[in-house]
Design an enzyme around this catalytic site. Structure first.
Site, PDB file in Angstrom:
ATOM      1  N   ASP A   1       0.873  -1.166   0.064  1.00  8.81           N
ATOM      2  CA  ASP A   1      -0.171   0.152  -0.069  1.00  8.81           C
ATOM      3  C   ASP A   1       0.957   1.131  -0.001  1.00  8.81           C
ATOM      4  OD1 ASP A   1       0.857  -0.071   2.431  1.00  8.81           O
ATOM      5  OD2 ASP A   1      -1.100  -0.056   3.416  1.00  8.81           O
TER       6      ASP A   1
ATOM      7  N   GLU B   1       8.966  -3.824  10.962  1.00 12.22           N
ATOM      8  CA  GLU B   1       9.325  -2.873  10.395  1.00 12.22           C
ATOM      9  C   GLU B   1       9.787  -1.793  11.291  1.00 12.22           C
ATOM     10  OE1 GLU B   1       6.487  -0.931   7.585  1.00 12.22           O
ATOM     11  OE2 GLU B   1       7.775   1.049   7.574  1.00 12.22           O
TER      12      GLU B   1
ATOM     13  N   LYS C   1      -0.620  -9.543   2.769  1.00 10.44           N
ATOM     14  CA  LYS C   1       0.072  -9.127   3.912  1.00 10.44           C
ATOM     15  C   LYS C   1      -0.954  -8.245   4.801  1.00 10.44           C
ATOM     16  CE  LYS C   1       3.441  -5.845   3.975  1.00 10.44           C
ATOM     17  NZ  LYS C   1       2.625  -4.666   4.484  1.00 10.44           N
TER      18      LYS C   1
ATOM     19  N   GLU D   1      -1.005  -5.666   8.409  1.00 11.11           N
ATOM     20  CA  GLU D   1      -0.574  -4.988   9.520  1.00 11.11           C
ATOM     21  C   GLU D   1      -1.339  -5.457  10.646  1.00 11.11           C
ATOM     22  OE1 GLU D   1      -0.266  -0.802   8.873  1.00 11.11           O
ATOM     23  OE2 GLU D   1       0.799  -1.101   6.850  1.00 11.11           O
TER      24      GLU D   1
HETATM   25  O1  KIV Z   1       3.478  -1.163   1.699  1.00  9.57           O
HETATM   26  C1  KIV Z   1       4.723  -1.350   1.704  1.00  9.57           C
HETATM   27  O2  KIV Z   1       5.574  -1.038   0.865  1.00  9.57           O
HETATM   28  C2  KIV Z   1       5.213  -2.177   2.835  1.00  9.57           C
HETATM   29  C3  KIV Z   1       6.577  -2.580   3.210  1.00  9.57           C
HETATM   30  C4  KIV Z   1       7.257  -1.161   3.301  1.00  9.57           C
HETATM   31  C5  KIV Z   1       6.814  -3.592   3.879  1.00  9.57           C
HETATM   32  O3  KIV Z   1       4.240  -2.502   3.744  1.00  9.57           O
END
Ligand code: KIV
Length: 264
Positions: free
Chosen positions: A47, A183, A114, A116
């Site tokens: 994102d 991160e 993915k 968060e």
């Molecule tokens: O959105 C993204 O690019 C990320 C990375 C920084 C891990 O979540």
């Protein structure tokens, strides 16, 4: 160079054998094709496209439609890398929404998603992995929570905060995630998490001890004047593109391009 397809079991095997995992963001067909040819293991339709492609200040305005659109383009450019797509802000509000939205990303060409969050997302991660959708977790500095974190600040500096991140990472593993992004955290915390988890950790601004590393491709290629301190710039594409386009403008204006050789 012939390479084998990167799969979820293969990534687990890489952790066991100590082979470092490489991950970069990709948002479109041409870059996906190049990064795949370079042998990058995982391409993340992050994102972060909100910042580096769409010109937003942060990742919060990014929608499911944005990620789906870019996932389709990236997946068409990839042969071997694993394509992982981000679940954007508020797309995992409930288990049902998480399932529906992750399903849409998989149908668009992602091979994993993915998301968060740690403990608070246990039920959503479990629901996804139970129906066969591989999940990559993401703890520490979570850009979708910048308002709560007060900006892009390193997390886990106090013993209590470090313990919370470790517990979040363990929860993510417990409910079936196949890997996790760490991160913006102290390197010794990332090292401890990496040692305590069986799934691979992928670091960004989290030091050298993770099982792999990820960067935003536009940062490492030097598209913008600003890049965070943890980034290493491997190229200055801004300069290359500026010079090439100025040269084109000059030649068209002075009449030296096109010549008779540049015909259809
Ligand atoms: O959105 C993204 O690019 C990320 C990375 C920084 C891990 O979540």
């Amino acid at each position: 160079m012939r390479r084998d397809k990167i799969t979820v079991p293969r990534l687990m095997e890489m952790k066991r054998s100590g082979k470092k995992i490489t991950m970069l963001t990709a948002y479109d067909y041409p870059l996906a094709e190049i990064l795949d040819e370079a042998g990058i293991d995982i391409l993340l339709v992050g994102d972060s496209l909100g910042n580096v492609i769409l010109g937003y200040e942060n990742t919060i305005p990014v929608t499911m439609e944005d990620i789906i659109h870019h996932t389709k383009a990236v997946s068409r450019g990839v042969k071997n890398a694993l394509v992982v797509s981000d679940m954007p802000f508020m797309s995992c509000f409930s288990r049902e929404e998480a399932l529906r939205n992750a399903g849409r990303l998989i149908q668009a060409g992602a091979e994993a998603v993915k998301l968060e969050g740690g403990l608070a997302f246990e039920d959503k991660i479990r629901a996804l992995t139970e129906v066969g959708i591989p999940v990559m977790g993401h703890v520490g500095l979570m850009p979708q929570s910048i308002h709560q974190m007060g900006g892009y600040k390193v997390q886990g500096r106090t013993p209590e905060a470090a313990k919370k991140i470790l517990n979040d990472a363990k929860a993510v593993e417990r409910v079936g995630a196949f890997s996790i992004v760490l991160e913006g955290m102290p390197s010794n915390l990332a090292k401890k998490i990496t040692e305590e988890l069986k799934i691979p950790t992928i670091g960004i601004g989290a030091g050298a001890h993770c099982d792999g590393q990820v960067l935003v491709t536009h940062d490492l290629l030097g598209f913008y004047d600003f890049a965070p301190r943890f980034v290493k710039r491997y190229a200055n594409l801004r300069k290359v593109i500026l010079e090439a386009s100025k040269e084109y403008k000059k030649e068209v204006e002075e009449g030296t391009f096109p010549t008779d050789r540049h015909i259809y």
